[in-house]
Design an enzyme around this catalytic site. Structure first.
Site, PDB file in Angstrom:
ATOM      1  N   PHE A  47       2.871   8.057   4.620  1.00  0.00           N
ATOM      2  CA  PHE A  47       2.768   6.618   4.875  1.00  0.00           C
ATOM      3  C   PHE A  47       2.386   5.883   3.582  1.00  0.00           C
ATOM      4  O   PHE A  47       1.469   6.300   2.877  1.00  0.00           O
ATOM      5  CB  PHE A  47       1.716   6.358   5.954  1.00  0.00           C
ATOM      6  CG  PHE A  47       1.492   4.882   6.203  1.00  0.00           C
ATOM      7  CD1 PHE A  47       2.520   4.080   6.700  1.00  0.00           C
ATOM      8  CD2 PHE A  47       0.273   4.290   5.904  1.00  0.00           C
ATOM      9  CE1 PHE A  47       2.326   2.718   6.909  1.00  0.00           C
ATOM     10  CE2 PHE A  47       0.071   2.930   6.111  1.00  0.00           C
ATOM     11  CZ  PHE A  47       1.101   2.138   6.616  1.00  0.00           C
ATOM     12  N   GLN A  48       3.071   4.827   3.293  1.00  0.00           N
ATOM     13  CA  GLN A  48       2.861   4.014   2.088  1.00  0.00           C
ATOM     14  C   GLN A  48       2.947   4.834   0.804  1.00  0.00           C
ATOM     15  O   GLN A  48       2.196   4.610  -0.137  1.00  0.00           O
ATOM     16  CB  GLN A  48       1.538   3.242   2.160  1.00  0.00           C
ATOM     17  CG  GLN A  48       1.597   2.115   3.194  1.00  0.00           C
ATOM     18  CD  GLN A  48       0.449   1.121   3.083  1.00  0.00           C
ATOM     19  OE1 GLN A  48      -0.643   1.466   2.644  1.00  0.00           O
ATOM     20  NE2 GLN A  48       0.711  -0.118   3.496  1.00  0.00           N
ATOM     21  N   LYS A  85      -5.643   9.096  -3.667  1.00  0.00           N
ATOM     22  CA  LYS A  85      -6.873   8.781  -2.939  1.00  0.00           C
ATOM     23  C   LYS A  85      -7.904   9.912  -3.025  1.00  0.00           C
ATOM     24  O   LYS A  85      -9.106   9.654  -3.168  1.00  0.00           O
ATOM     25  CB  LYS A  85      -6.510   8.508  -1.476  1.00  0.00           C
ATOM     26  CG  LYS A  85      -7.644   7.925  -0.657  1.00  0.00           C
ATOM     27  CD  LYS A  85      -7.149   7.480   0.721  1.00  0.00           C
ATOM     28  CE  LYS A  85      -8.256   6.727   1.459  1.00  0.00           C
ATOM     29  NZ  LYS A  85      -7.789   6.220   2.770  1.00  0.00           N
ATOM     30  N   GLU A 126       0.730  -8.802  -4.303  1.00  0.00           N
ATOM     31  CA  GLU A 126       0.499  -8.038  -5.532  1.00  0.00           C
ATOM     32  C   GLU A 126       1.245  -8.631  -6.730  1.00  0.00           C
ATOM     33  O   GLU A 126       0.789  -8.533  -7.866  1.00  0.00           O
ATOM     34  CB  GLU A 126       0.891  -6.571  -5.353  1.00  0.00           C
ATOM     35  CG  GLU A 126      -0.036  -5.791  -4.425  1.00  0.00           C
ATOM     36  CD  GLU A 126       0.316  -5.952  -2.944  1.00  0.00           C
ATOM     37  OE1 GLU A 126       1.259  -6.711  -2.634  1.00  0.00           O
ATOM     38  OE2 GLU A 126      -0.350  -5.325  -2.112  1.00  0.00           O
ATOM     39  N   MET A 143      18.550 -25.099 -13.051  1.00  0.00           N
ATOM     40  CA  MET A 143      19.358 -24.487 -14.104  1.00  0.00           C
ATOM     41  C   MET A 143      20.635 -23.897 -13.520  1.00  0.00           C
ATOM     42  O   MET A 143      21.703 -23.963 -14.137  1.00  0.00           O
ATOM     43  CB  MET A 143      18.536 -23.421 -14.838  1.00  0.00           C
ATOM     44  CG  MET A 143      19.131 -23.006 -16.166  1.00  0.00           C
ATOM     45  SD  MET A 143      19.369 -24.390 -17.319  1.00  0.00           S
ATOM     46  CE  MET A 143      17.871 -24.286 -18.315  1.00  0.00           C
TER      47      MET A 143
END
Lengths: 570, 167
Positions: free
Chosen positions: A112-113, A162, A50, A475
């Site tokens: 969940f999630q 959802k 993502e 760096m």
């Protein structure tokens, strides 16, 4: 009346905003949205992470000036988007992120999630929405795009449970009148302030135009060029603003700040008037702000009122769209004569002559990154969108590429997100399929998001990625060399990675250059391959450091122009 | 130093969290915060008392919140500030009259009287409420709740209003 699902409505609403592509990764909570997406005109680019999807949306937005769109599922999908959102907020990149959420009845139950996405992203977005009614979707999407693209652009997130995606609603277009009483960005600069600014510009003896990303976002490059030409005022372009004013112009001084050109840094220090447009006096530009441009009066133009006076109190504050205000300044200047500033311009020419950007490429020595940047520029004729990650390679690309047009330079400035380049380049290439997109990345950055090359290979997106392989976090190593007694803690990456094999394993072409004479042929070969993405590994000198340099928080009156050589401003 | 902000916001879920989180991010301590409906439908008024040396930057940052419509800093001498307090003091039968005597001076009303304690309600200027509380302390304050400060700007009168109009 026939009804459609919330998911279908969301797709229709995106189509109504002329969205042509979305970058995303599916998952449980967002599945209902992915079904109607199959039947939509919107192309979906399946990222491998993502974070990649988010940076692709950013790259798309940077290159096209349009709103980039990314999609993720709930929980880890959404939290993986946090970095690109924060990056887009810092660099004012317009993106809209759509995240699935667990069903309304499960919200707050540690399902969940589940993650509290709107809470987590509140400080990382310009605005966000939690949708609780499918009927709200058309208006929410329309508002989100409006907020992302207008004023000071930025990221907006829409979190949709959802069950809302699955619920039925009667389709209706978004209201034509937006109901946003608290959101009315100022466009036109105050005419009296504009007049005051022009008076100062007409009377200043050592003026500098200090311009940045805001000019690009506003499409103000033409107006800026006109203003510089009419007034004869030299211009410095910040890291975010590279390309908003042509480097080939005689008034161009390059980049200011920590790794800017000696001329730009010193011209600001000696100026009696700074016309700051679409910039935010970032600490990487000002160094110690109390010692920044000590004798300058300041005109500060910004669309975000919160930027004005945040670091430096200007004599003339002008809130407004950079393009519009630049046009107003041009108009107010009219046909005035340029005051005689020969001394000032001569002084600038002297600094440019005495302290040019430089590096030393020995024919039989290790490859210098600066040389690679210049060779890519030479061989492509500069006709490419250049994308960088964060670190030494980014600074050298900004220094040594000659930018002549806006939206040809994409990088992570404010947040400094390593791993930005590969996905951002992919997003840029999707947005500008007819242009060459060449990413210049460091090996450290590359290892953070290189899996997105699979996305590029599978989707047939022909990006070129130059990997500057010095086997260190460059760096970090530079700072450890200069400020930590050469104690290289956790900055050495080792040399076991075979970037050619890695590229080929992901369906890309892999090329390697290990000596200076291999650099140009490697670039030529990369340009000849157009059926898959190309990774070119340049094995470069790990000892090389970025100069000029002003140590963090230091005064811009003291510029380290080369190892051990500090020039104190006259 | 304490400063009072009057923040006019859209009445939407999450607005309070956005405002509070922005103040927290800047490290400002919120002394009191009161939210309620305003004179306009769909809009709320927040009165926030914060401890801060200056508020210019925070006001601008608050303005960036999409649901924030207007922010006014209320200067103490140009605004009306009110608070309401419910306070339960220990007041066995023998001491009730003493408590009521003080309550009377402050126009506080007894709202609940029990065997050993009494609950008083007082509304008004925050300074006055604090004075009242101090006088009650020797009796034993058992519990208290304050509404948080609410405030409105005063209407400017005479010379001052003309001066303001010019500025």
């Amino acid at each position: 009346m026939s009804t459609i699902s919330g998911a279908e409505a969301l797709i229709k609403a995106l189509e109504a905003e002329d969205v042509d592509v979305a970058f995303g990764v599916p998952g449980g909570a967002i599945l209902p949205l992915y079904d109607p997406l199959l039947d939509s005109s919107i192309r979906h680019v399946l990222a491998r992470h993502e974070q990649g999807a988010g940076h692709m949306a950013e790259g798309y937005a940077w290159a096209t000036g349009r709103v980039g769109v990314c999609i993720a599922t709930s929980g880890p999908g959404a939290t993986n988007l946090v970095t690109p959102l924060a990056d887009a907020l810092m660099d004012s990149v317009p993106i809209v992120a759509i995240t699935g959420q667990v069903p309304t009845w499960a919200v707050g139950n540690d399902a969940f999630q589940e993650a509290y996405t709107t809470g987590i992203t509140m400080p990382a977005t310009k605005h966000n929405y939690f949708v609780t009614n499918p009927d709200d979707l058309p208006d929410v999407v329309h508002e989100a795009f409006h907020i992302a693209a207008t004023g000071r652009p930025g990221p907006v997130l829409i979190d949709v449970p959802k069950d809302i995606l699955n619920a039925q609603m009667t389709w209706h277009s978004a209201a034509t009148e937006l109901d946003l009483p608290g959101y009315r960005p100022t466009v036109d600069g105050h005419p009296r302030r504009v007049k005051e600014a022009v008076e100062l510009m007409a009377n200043a003896r050592r003026p500098v135009l200090y311009v940045g990303g805001g000019v690009i976002k506003a499409g103000g490059s033409e107006a800026l060029l006109e203003l510089a030409n009419r007034t004869g005022i030299p211009v410095t372009t910040t890291l975010m603003g590279r390309g908003c004013f042509p480097d080939s112009h005689p008034l161009a001084m390059g980049m200011p700040g920590m790794h800017g050109t000696y001329t730009a840094i010193t011209a600001i220090q000696k100026s009696d008037l700074l016309i700051a447009v679409g910039v935010r006096f970032d600490d990487r530009v000002t160094g110690d702000p109390t010692k920044f441009a000590p004798s300058a009066q300041v005109v500060h133009v910004d669309v975000d009122p919160a930027e004005i006076g945040k670091v430096r109190t200007p004599e003339v504050p002008i809130v407004g769209d950079a393009r519009r205000v630049l046009e107003q300044l041009v108009e107010a200047w009219g046909s005035r004569q340029q005051p005689d500033r020969t001394d000032w311009i001569e002084q600038i020419r002297t600094w440019q002559r005495e302290h040019p950007l430089s590096y030393d490429q020995q024919p039989d020595g290790p490859i210098k990154q600066q040389y690679v940047v210049e060779e890519i520029h030479r061989i492509t004729g500069g006709d490419a969108i250049v994308v960088a990650g964060v670190g030494q390679h980014q600074m050298w690309t900004s220094q040594f590429w000659k930018f002549d047009d806006p939206r040809k330079w994409i990088n992570s400035g404010g947040l400094g997100t390593m791993g930005f380049a590969v996905p951002a380049a992919i997003g840029a290439a999707v947005g500008k399929p007819d242009e060459l997109v060449y990413a210049i990345d460091g090996d450290g950055c590359f290892q953070m998001t290189s899996q997105e090359l699979i996305t590029a290979a599978e989707e047939g997106i022909p990006v070129k990625i130059a990997v500057m392989n010095n086997s260190v976090y460059g760096m970090v190593t530079q700072w450890q060399r200069l400020f930590y007694n050469e104690r290289y803690s956790a900055s050495q990456l080792g040399s076991k990675v075979d970037y050619v094999m890695l590229a080929e394993a992901m369906g890309c072409a892999g090329i390697r250059a290990t000596t200076p004479d291999e650099v140009a042929p490697a670039i030529e070969r990369s340009l000849a391959i157009d059926d898959r993405p190309v990774v070119v590994e340049f094995v470069v000198d790990p000892e090389e450091m970025v100069f000029p340099m002003i140590p963090s928080g230091g005064s811009n009156d003291e510029v380290i122009v080369a190892p051990g050589k500090t020039v104190v401003a006259p | 130093m304490y400063r009072t902000l009057s923040v006019f916001v859209e009445d939407r879920p999450g607005v309070l969290a956005r405002v509070a989180s922005l103040l927290a991010r800047r490290g400002f301590n919120i002394r009191s915060l009161a939210v309620g409906p305003s004179h306009e439908e769909g809009m709320s008024k927040m009165t926030i008392v914060v401890e801060a040396p200056e508020l210019e930057q925070v006001k601008k940052q608050l303005h960036k919140l999409v649901n924030v419509v207007k922010i006014t800093e209320l200067e103490p001498d140009r605004s009306l500030e009110r608070e309401i307090m419910l306070v339960r003091v220990s007041a066995p039968p023998g001491r009730r009259s003493e408590v009521l005597e003080i309550a009377d001076i402050f126009k506080a009303t007894p709202v609940d009287v029990g065997h050993s304690s009494m609950c008083l309600q007082v509304a008004g200027d925050p300074g006055k409420i604090n004075d009242f509380l101090e006088l009650l302390r020797p009796f034993g304050v058992v519990d208290l709740a304050k509404s948080g400060r609410i405030a409105l700007a005063r209407e400017l009168k005479g010379k001052e209003s003309k001066l303001r109009a010019v500025n």
